[in-house]
Design an enzyme around this catalytic site. Structure first.
Site, mmCIF file in Angstrom:
data_model
loop_
_atom_site.group_PDB
_atom_site.id
_atom_site.type_symbol
_atom_site.label_atom_id
_atom_site.label_comp_id
_atom_site.label_asym_id
_atom_site.label_seq_id
_atom_site.Cartn_x
_atom_site.Cartn_y
_atom_site.Cartn_z
ATOM 1 N N ASP A 36 0.893 -1.458 0.055
ATOM 2 C CA ASP A 36 -0.326 -0.142 -0.486
ATOM 3 C C ASP A 36 0.852 0.874 0.230
ATOM 4 O O ASP A 36 2.190 1.205 0.546
ATOM 5 C CB ASP A 36 -0.684 0.012 1.431
ATOM 6 N N ASN A 89 -5.247 -3.985 -6.754
ATOM 7 C CA ASN A 89 -5.853 -3.634 -6.377
ATOM 8 C C ASN A 89 -6.106 -1.613 -5.930
ATOM 9 O O ASN A 89 -7.397 -1.450 -5.258
ATOM 10 C CB ASN A 89 -6.611 -5.083 -5.227
ATOM 11 N N TYR A 155 -12.730 8.234 -12.598
ATOM 12 C CA TYR A 155 -13.186 7.250 -12.288
ATOM 13 C C TYR A 155 -13.294 5.799 -13.366
ATOM 14 O O TYR A 155 -13.126 5.605 -13.916
ATOM 15 C CB TYR A 155 -13.606 6.872 -11.284
ATOM 16 N N LYS A 159 -11.972 2.687 -14.964
ATOM 17 C CA LYS A 159 -12.268 1.675 -14.405
ATOM 18 C C LYS A 159 -11.965 0.613 -15.990
ATOM 19 O O LYS A 159 -13.012 -0.616 -16.360
ATOM 20 C CB LYS A 159 -13.809 1.974 -13.709
ATOM 21 N N ILE A 188 -19.243 -1.316 -2.020
ATOM 22 C CA ILE A 188 -18.660 -2.445 -0.875
ATOM 23 C C ILE A 188 -18.781 -1.334 0.452
ATOM 24 O O ILE A 188 -18.111 0.182 0.500
ATOM 25 C CB ILE A 188 -18.050 -2.438 -1.139
ATOM 26 N N THR A 190 -16.488 0.243 2.518
ATOM 27 C CA THR A 190 -15.025 0.494 2.729
ATOM 28 C C THR A 190 -14.956 2.015 3.008
ATOM 29 O O THR A 190 -15.956 3.009 2.476
ATOM 30 C CB THR A 190 -14.288 -0.342 1.927
HETATM 31 P P1 NAI Z 1 -9.376 2.054 -0.097
HETATM 32 O O1 NAI Z 1 -9.966 3.146 0.413
HETATM 33 O O2 NAI Z 1 -10.979 1.284 1.684
HETATM 34 O O3 NAI Z 1 -8.866 0.766 -0.291
HETATM 35 C C1 NAI Z 1 -8.328 1.349 -1.261
HETATM 36 C C2 NAI Z 1 -6.615 0.702 -0.646
HETATM 37 O O4 NAI Z 1 -5.403 1.915 -1.441
HETATM 38 C C3 NAI Z 1 -5.960 2.189 0.690
HETATM 39 O O5 NAI Z 1 -5.523 0.983 1.707
HETATM 40 C C4 NAI Z 1 -5.304 3.397 -0.383
HETATM 41 O O6 NAI Z 1 -4.242 3.386 0.858
HETATM 42 C C5 NAI Z 1 -4.259 2.475 -1.518
HETATM 43 N N1 NAI Z 1 -4.070 3.550 -2.199
HETATM 44 C C6 NAI Z 1 -4.442 4.673 -2.869
HETATM 45 N N2 NAI Z 1 -3.889 4.927 -3.781
HETATM 46 C C7 NAI Z 1 -3.033 4.539 -3.793
HETATM 47 C C8 NAI Z 1 -1.444 4.410 -4.278
HETATM 48 N N3 NAI Z 1 -1.521 5.137 -5.731
HETATM 49 N N4 NAI Z 1 -0.290 2.707 -4.695
HETATM 50 C C9 NAI Z 1 -0.340 2.370 -3.777
HETATM 51 N N5 NAI Z 1 -1.716 2.316 -2.543
HETATM 52 C C10 NAI Z 1 -2.605 3.432 -2.732
HETATM 53 O O7 NAI Z 1 -11.331 1.067 -0.581
HETATM 54 P P2 NAI Z 1 -11.140 0.349 -1.303
HETATM 55 O O8 NAI Z 1 -12.672 0.029 -1.827
HETATM 56 O O9 NAI Z 1 -11.569 -0.975 -0.922
HETATM 57 O O10 NAI Z 1 -10.636 -0.163 -3.081
HETATM 58 C C11 NAI Z 1 -10.337 -1.084 -3.676
HETATM 59 C C12 NAI Z 1 -10.696 -1.151 -4.962
HETATM 60 O O11 NAI Z 1 -12.239 -0.926 -5.498
HETATM 61 C C13 NAI Z 1 -10.211 0.467 -5.467
HETATM 62 O O12 NAI Z 1 -9.553 -0.224 -7.046
HETATM 63 C C14 NAI Z 1 -11.760 1.084 -5.915
HETATM 64 O O13 NAI Z 1 -11.464 1.480 -6.754
HETATM 65 C C15 NAI Z 1 -12.477 -0.395 -6.265
HETATM 66 N N6 NAI Z 1 -13.756 -0.149 -6.025
HETATM 67 C C16 NAI Z 1 -14.837 0.217 -4.837
HETATM 68 C C17 NAI Z 1 -15.854 0.030 -4.576
HETATM 69 C C18 NAI Z 1 -16.378 0.700 -3.964
HETATM 70 O O14 NAI Z 1 -17.572 1.210 -3.356
HETATM 71 N N7 NAI Z 1 -16.112 0.486 -2.230
HETATM 72 C C19 NAI Z 1 -16.987 -0.004 -5.702
HETATM 73 C C20 NAI Z 1 -15.418 -0.603 -7.082
HETATM 74 C C21 NAI Z 1 -14.679 -0.390 -6.835
#
Ligand code: NAI
Length: 250
Positions: A36, A89, A155, A159, A188, A190
């Protein structure tokens, strides 16, 4: 155990889907490299796995930086001897009007959500080919890779590219025995959803169950996709969206 001793990198492993998936993959015997750009949370995920008797290390990496991803792959091989796959991810959310989508802002979202996934595919597959490993790459797309909604212009561009890169990479890498697939989550529960309870209830209402999806429900599907049980799934993005994409809203 479906993933015994498989060395798998998870980006964005410090939170949400990445953390839940790291824990699930480890519970199936995988050795996890938790990564991360937030080093403290990446370390925390690795420690959570170690506490349950699993194997994990952590590496800080910003997925939008080629040198960070190269280092992540090199560190993985130096520490664990090989690499069997990567879960690309990490991502940033994007809720702002089109007028506020300045070139700088657009570039930022693309650099993480699209370029970051490309870098993971590129450097991980290069190393797997070098080592002769027939591995698996799983990417996180989104329902917004398929349909438009106001307020997430960059976004959605990113995607949709993830959906297409998954197909193109599967085609490019098939002869090396490397499988490339993706998940398209719905909404999700989160921290990426930053607004309050009213907004969360609105999003939950878009699902057939009227509930937000839990990160563990994405983790289950990603774990299946990494496993040999999914050996005939290639190039596809699997919606995990509680029916979001199947019906028209009135
Ligand atoms: P989250 O915010 O809980 O986790 C995202 C993680 O990515 C964080 O730990 C953050 O520090 C890390 N991060 C952000 N920018 C970064 C970078 N430049 N380099 C390395 N790490 C980085 O969010 P979530 O929901 O777990 O997101 C994970 C994936 O799921 C993302 O790609 C998001 O777009 C996708 N997603 C999430 C949805 C939702 O409703 N939560 C829906 C559809 C897709």
């Amino acid at each position: 155990m479906r993933l015994q001793n498989k060395v798998l990198i998870v980006t964005g492993a410090g939170s949400g889907i990445g953390r839940a998936t790291s824990l699930k993959l480890a519970s199936e015997g995988a050795v996890i490299v938790s990564s991360d750009y937030n080093e403290a949370t990446a370390k925390e995920t690795a420690e959570m796995i170690q506490k349950t008797g699993g194997q994990a290390s952590y590496v800080r990496a910003d997925v939008s930086k080629p040198e960070d991803i190269q280092n992540l792959i090199d560190q993985t091989v130096a520490t664990h001897g090989t690499i069997d796959g990567i879960f690309n991810n990490a991502g940033v959310g994007d809720v702002r009007s089109f007028d506020e989508h300045t070139p700088e802002y657009f570039n930022h979202v693309i650099s993480v959500d699209q370029f970051g996934v490309y870098l993971g595919i590129y450097y991980a597959s290069k190393k797997m080919k070098e080592l002769g490993v027939q591995g698996t790459i799983v990417n996180t797309a989104s329902i917004f890779g398929y349909m438009a909604a106001k307020g997430s212009f960059a976004y959605q561009a990113a995607k949709a590219a993830v959906v297409m890169m998954t197909k193109s990479a599967a085609l490019e890498l098939a002869e090396d025995g490397i499988r490339v697939v993706a998940v398209a989550p719905g909404f999700i529960d989160t921290p990426i959803i930053k607004d309050g309870d009213d907004f969360k209830n609105f999003l939950a209402d878009q699902h057939l169950s009227k509930k937000l999806i839990q990160p563990e429900q994405i983790a289950d599907v990603v774990t299946f996709l990494f496993s040999a049980e999914a050996s005939a799934v290639n190039g596809q993005t699997v919606p995990v969206d509680d029916g979001f994409l199947i019906f028209k809203r009135s």
